[in-house]
Design a protein around this motif. Structure first.
Motif, short mmCIF file in Angstrom:
data_model
loop_
_atom_site.label_atom_id
_atom_site.label_comp_id
_atom_site.label_asym_id
_atom_site.label_seq_id
_atom_site.Cartn_x
_atom_site.Cartn_y
_atom_site.Cartn_z
N GLN A 26 -42.85 1.97 47.74
CA GLN A 26 -43.15 3.11 46.88
C GLN A 26 -43.75 2.63 45.58
OE1 GLN A 26 -40.60 6.61 46.84
NE2 GLN A 26 -40.41 6.32 44.65
N THR A 28 -44.71 4.37 42.06
CA THR A 28 -44.50 5.62 41.34
C THR A 28 -45.35 5.70 40.08
OG1 THR A 28 -42.24 5.72 42.17
CG2 THR A 28 -42.74 7.07 40.24
N ARG A 50 -46.34 7.97 44.69
CA ARG A 50 -45.53 9.10 44.25
C ARG A 50 -45.90 9.45 42.81
NH1 ARG A 50 -39.20 10.27 44.80
NH2 ARG A 50 -39.01 11.57 42.96
N ASP A 52 -44.77 11.43 39.76
CA ASP A 52 -43.67 12.13 39.11
C ASP A 52 -44.12 12.87 37.85
OD1 ASP A 52 -41.87 11.40 41.03
OD2 ASP A 52 -40.91 9.83 39.85
N SER A 74 -46.02 15.13 43.66
CA SER A 74 -46.35 14.97 45.08
C SER A 74 -46.33 13.50 45.46
CB SER A 74 -47.73 15.56 45.38
OG SER A 74 -48.74 14.75 44.79
N GLU A 75 -46.49 13.25 46.75
CA GLU A 75 -46.64 11.88 47.22
C GLU A 75 -47.59 11.86 48.40
OE1 GLU A 75 -42.51 10.78 47.91
OE2 GLU A 75 -42.84 10.94 50.06
#
Length: 104
Positions: A26, A28, A50, A52, A74-75
């Protein structure tokens, strides 16, 4: 040798052959910044981008090898396709940058 035994033997040999399986990582985006890129990234691994933030972002490769659109909160998933270093940025916020170092 029975078919089942051959299948099990093949599976055991393959599992112990050192062939790495793909991994998910991931990455972010928060506070208008890309988080750190995975250190052990390999071809076939998956990056889960991702977002945030409350703003729309992209993860866009400078060499045009990928362009991931990320609406707020969203991702998106992207499979790493080739070896090398890839610099990326956000098309909407060009000061947001990062780098992927992909190994075989």
């Amino acid at each position: 040798m029975g078919r089942l035994l051959k299948t099990l033997l093949f599976a055991l040999l393959w599992a112990s052959s050192g062939v790495a399986s793909a991994a998910d990582y991931q990455l972010t985006i928060a506070g208008m910044t890309f988080g750190p890129a995975p250190a052990e990234l390999h071809v076939g691994d998956v990056i889960v981008w991702r977002n945030d933030d409350i703003f729309r972002h992209t993860a866009t490769a400078r060499d045009n090898s990928f362009d991931v659109d990320l609406p707020p909160k969203s991702e998106a998933r992207m499979t790493v396709g080739r070896v090398g270093t890839v610099d990326f940025y956000c098309r909407f916020h060009r000061a947001m940058t990062g780098k992927l170092d992909v190994r075989p």
